[in-house]
Design a protein around this motif. Structure first.
Motif, PDB file in Angstrom:
ATOM      1  N   GLU A 110     -23.805  95.308 -21.453  1.00 52.15           N
ATOM      2  CA  GLU A 110     -23.564  96.744 -21.445  1.00 52.15           C
ATOM      3  C   GLU A 110     -23.952  97.390 -20.129  1.00 52.15           C
ATOM      4  N   ASP A 111     -25.119  97.119 -19.570  1.00 52.18           N
ATOM      5  CA  ASP A 111     -25.628  97.798 -18.376  1.00 52.18           C
ATOM      6  C   ASP A 111     -25.560  96.911 -17.146  1.00 52.18           C
ATOM      7  N   ALA A 112     -24.489  96.200 -17.003  1.00 50.69           N
ATOM      8  CA  ALA A 112     -24.302  95.325 -15.839  1.00 50.69           C
ATOM      9  C   ALA A 112     -24.151  96.158 -14.587  1.00 50.69           C
ATOM     10  N   PRO A 113     -24.653  95.685 -13.450  1.00 49.56           N
ATOM     11  CA  PRO A 113     -24.559  96.429 -12.192  1.00 49.56           C
ATOM     12  C   PRO A 113     -23.147  96.345 -11.636  1.00 49.56           C
TER      13      PRO A 113
END
Lengths: 179, 184
Positions: A110-113
Motif C-alpha cells: 500500500e505505502d510503497a515509495p
C-alpha cells in the motif's frame, strides 16, 4: 440565495445563448477529458463531446442539484455516451481478462515509495484496461472525486466503486508481472 | 492512503491526452443556435423580386393591350359609317346606265363572281352580261384608304359585312334602273 450554478441552470432552461457559452467554457474541458479517456481518436471524441451537450441540454429540465453537481451530472452523461460509442464502433475489442492474471488474493504494497520503473510499467498496464475501468481509476486518482460522485457517474453505489477500485489496482500489478 | 506510484502513472497518462480544440465550443455553439443560412435568405429575396416583376409585367401588359382593342373597334365602326356614304346616290332623272358604271368601278376588292339576279330576264340578260363582265372584271383597286382599312381590320367578318351591304345597295340600284327602262 441563488448560486451562479443555479442562475446558469435557469438560463439554460430558458434557452439563453449566453448561458450556452458559459456552460461550454466552465465544463467543456472536464467533459472532453472524460470522453478522451474512453473514446480513441480526436474526431470521434469531438463528435461524442457534441452529443453529450446536446443530450444535456435536452435533459436540463430533469437535472436535480440535490443529487449531484452540474459537473458530475455532465460527467455521467459523458461517461455513458462514450461507452455507448465505443461499444457501437468496436464491439469485438477484447481486454485483459482478470481470470488469466492469477488469483485475486494478490497483495499489493500500500505505502510503497515512488519507483520510476513501477510507474512506467503501470502506465503500460493502464492502456490494457477496459475503457470504463480506466475512467474509474482516472476519476479517483487524477480528478480526486469522491466514491459517491464516481458512483453517480457510473450508475453504481459507493461501496461497489470502492471494491472496483481495489480490484482494478490489483489487476494492474498483476499485469505488470506479466509484462 | 492512495498508491502514489499509480497516482503518478495516471497523472502522466492524463497529461499525454491532447488538449481540447480551441474552436470546438464555437462550432458547437453554431450548430446549436438556429440561424437562417445566407443562401436561403438570398433565394427568398430573389423569388420575391421575380414574383413582383412578373406581376408588374402582367398588369402592364394587360393595360397596354386594352387601348389597341378599343382602337380597332373604333376603326371598324367608323368604316361602317363611311362606306354607305361613298356609294353614289342614284337620281331617277339621270340616266341610270351611265351612273351605274361609276359605282361598279368603285366596287371593293372583293372578287366574288356572284352575279346580281334580275327580275326581267330579257333585259337582265344584256344588263347581267354587262354586269357579270363588270363584276368579273378585275376589280378596280379601291381607294388606298379603304384597302388600308380592310387590311387593318382584325375582324374579317366585319369586312365581309361591309361588302355585303355594298352588293345589296347595287342590287337595289339595278332594280331601279330596270324599272326606269321598263317605264321608258
Amino acid at each position: 440565495m441563488k448560486t451562479q450554478t443555479d442562475n446558469l441552470i435557469n438560463d439554460l432552461r430558458r434557452q439563453k445563448p449566453a448561458a450556452l457559452g458559459r456552460l461550454f467554457a466552465e465544463h467543456g474541458p472536464t467533459v472532453f477529458r472524460m470522453v478522451q479517456r474512453i473514446v480513441p481518436g480526436r474526431e470521434d471524441a469531438e463528435e461524442v463531446y457534441q452529443d453529450v451537450f446536446v443530450k444535456a441540454l435536452r435533459a436540463i429540465e430533469t437535472f436535480d442539484p440535490k443529487k449531484a453537481t452540474l459537473s458530475t451530472w455532465l460527467c455521467r452523461i459523458a461517461f455513458n455516451e462514450s461507452l455507448n460509442f465505443v461499444r457501437r464502433r468496436k464491439p469485438n475489442l477484447v481486454y485483459m481478462d482478470d481470470s488469466k492474471l492469477g488469483s485475486d488474493s494478490f497483495e499489493v504494497q500500500e505505502d510503497a515509495p515512488l519507483d520510476e520503473e513501477i510507474i512506467k510499467q503501470l502506465e503500460k498496464a493502464l492502456s490494457l484496461l477496459p475503457p470504463h475501468e480506466q475512467a474509474i481509476i482516472s476519476m479517483f486518482y487524477y480528478e480526486e472525486r469522491s466514491l459517491a460522485d464516481i458512483a453517480y457517474v457510473t450508475g453504481s453505489i459507493p461501496s461497489t466503486v470502492g471494491s472496483q477500485l481495489s480490484r482494478i489496482r490489483k489487476k494492474l500489478y498483476r499485469i505488470i508481472k506479466t509484462l | 492512503m492512495k498508491d502514489i506510484n499509480l497516482q503518478e502513472a495516471v497523472r502522466r497518462r492524463e497529461e499525454q491526452l491532447p488538449p481540447m480544440p480551441s474552436d470546438l465550443n464555437e462550432r458547437l455553439m453554431n450548430s446549436l443556435t438556429p440561424h437562417p443560412s445566407p443562401r436561403r435568405v438570398e433565394l427568398k429575396r430573389l423569388l420575391l423580386v421575380a414574383a413582383s416583376l412578373v406581376l408588374v409585367v402582367g398588369i402592364g401588359f394587360k393595360f397596354l393591350r386594352l387601348p389597341k382593342q378599343t382602337e380597332t373597334k373604333v376603326v371598324q365602326v367608323v368604316e361602317r359609317e363611311e362606306q354607305p356614304a361613298k356609294q353614289p346616290v342614284v337620281e331617277p332623272s339621270q340616266p341610270v346606265v351611265a351612273e351605274a358604271e361609276e359605282p361598279l368601278q368603285q366596287k371593293p376588292s372583293w372578287r366574288s363572281k356572284s352575279t346580281v339576279r334580275k327580275k326581267n330576264a330579257n333585259l337582265s340578260q344584256s344588263l347581267s352580261q354587262e354586269e357579270e363582265v363588270a363584276i368579273e372584271e378585275p376589280s378596280v383597286p379601291a381607294s388606298e384608304e379603304t384597302m388600308e382599312v380592310f387590311v387593318e381590320l382584325p375582324d374579317p367578318y366585319l369586312a365581309l359585312e361591309a361588302q355585303v351591304q355594298d352588293i345589296r345597295s347595287r342590287g337595289e340600284r339595278f332594280s331601279q334602273e330596270v324599272a326606269l327602262l321598263m317605264d321608258h
